[in-house]
Design a protein around this motif. Structure first.
Motif, PDB file in Angstrom:
ATOM      1  N   LYS A 167       0.788  -1.219  -0.100  1.00 22.25           N
ATOM      2  CA  LYS A 167       0.054   0.050   0.046  1.00 22.25           C
ATOM      3  C   LYS A 167       0.895   1.236   0.208  1.00 22.25           C
ATOM      4  O   LYS A 167       0.767   2.253   0.594  1.00 22.25           O
ATOM      5  CB  LYS A 167      -1.061   0.029   1.103  1.00 22.25           C
ATOM      6  N   ARG A 200      -2.472  -1.624  -6.034  1.00 20.18           N
ATOM      7  CA  ARG A 200      -3.274  -0.636  -6.713  1.00 20.18           C
ATOM      8  C   ARG A 200      -2.838  -0.153  -7.808  1.00 20.18           C
ATOM      9  O   ARG A 200      -3.319   0.288  -8.815  1.00 20.18           O
ATOM     10  CB  ARG A 200      -3.967   0.381  -5.592  1.00 20.18           C
ATOM     11  N   ARG A 201      -1.607   0.440  -7.742  1.00 20.45           N
ATOM     12  CA  ARG A 201      -0.772   1.269  -8.597  1.00 20.45           C
ATOM     13  C   ARG A 201       0.144   0.363  -9.573  1.00 20.45           C
ATOM     14  O   ARG A 201       0.890   0.798 -10.324  1.00 20.45           O
ATOM     15  CB  ARG A 201      -0.212   2.347  -8.122  1.00 20.45           C
TER      16      ARG A 201
END
Length: 257
Positions: A167, A200-201
């Motif tokens: 994260k 996520r990225r």
């Protein structure tokens, strides 16, 4: 008090024997186990799902076994990767044990599996003491958990071959101090590699898979500083099992054989 310690030692010794047997059996068939440990909510499942997709795209035969106290939610998420996945419900037990893993692997794991990723129960206390027959032990921590996590859970981080930070897209919002985190990891496990990731990225994706494949190819994993500790009898032991593993509050984590 001595009887309690002796019982714990006996339970761990039994597990270690089962782990050695499982490791030998899986190694003989060309399968390497990667044991993933983290706190609940670390982003372990999200990262693992992405790594499994990459493995499938690269034609690497992988499988995943995920353990939880209840629900099959994680297995459903991991199954979206298109690789063999199995859910293990521990019915309240806070960790997996080698014998449990062996029973669930038997008759399920495809013969051609090169890597078996084991997503342990979300807990950094109990699972740290149990060898699952793994070749690579990975501890994950999200940036939202704070820089002092390695100091609060020195056994888990001290026995890791690899530390993964998850994260990282939230690092600025969480005021995460990467340098402080790395320094704290170094205090409990000098020289261990720290990887930064964001599922996520899609930052840092593939690095975990690469380290797992290297271990499968025989590359020696980082030797944890706690893996060899002299005991009072003058001999070295594989793990220092004699101290209590607590959650930092002094409360002993539950265990069972």
């Amino acid at each position: 008090m001595c009887r309690v310690v002796d019982l714990k030692q006996a339970v761990l010794a039994k597990n270690d024997r089962a782990a050695d047997t499982l490791r030998a059996e899986l190694t003989a068939r060309g399968t390497t186990v990667v044991n993933l440990l983290s706190s609940p909510g670390s982003g372990k499942t999200a990262l693992l799902e992405r790594e499994l997709v990459l493995a499938r795209e690269r034609s690497v035969p992988v499988a995943a076994l995920t353990a939880d106290l209840a629900t099959e939610n994680d297995a459903a998420r991991l199954a979206r990767s298109g690789v063999p996945v199995k859910q293990v419900l521990t019915d309240g037990l806070c960790h997996l044990e080698a014998g449990m893993l062996a029973r669930h692997v038997a008759g399920w794991l495809p013969d051609a599996t090169r890597l078996l990723f084991v997503e342990n129960v979300g807990n950094l206390v109990c699972p740290a003491s149990y060898d699952l027959g793994e070749t690579l032990r990975v501890v994950l921590a999200s940036v939202t958990e704070g820089e002092d996590k390695p100091l609060k859970y020195p056994t888990a981080f001290g026995l890791a071959h690899l530390v993964v930070v998850t994260k990282t897209d939230l690092a600025e919002a969480a005021a995460f101090d990467e340098a402080a985190f790395r320094a704290n990891v170094e205090r409990v496990n000098p020289g261990v590699e720290v990887l930064l990731t964001s599922a996520r990225r899609e930052f840092g994706l593939g690095a975990l898979l690469d380290r797992a494949l290297a271990a499968a190819d025989g590359a020696p994993p980082h030797m944890p500083v706690m893996a060899r500790q002299p005991h009072g009898d003058g001999h070295d032991h594989a793990h220092d099992r004699t101290h209590d593993h607590t959650d930092g509050s002094g409360v002993m984590a539950p265990s069972r054989s």
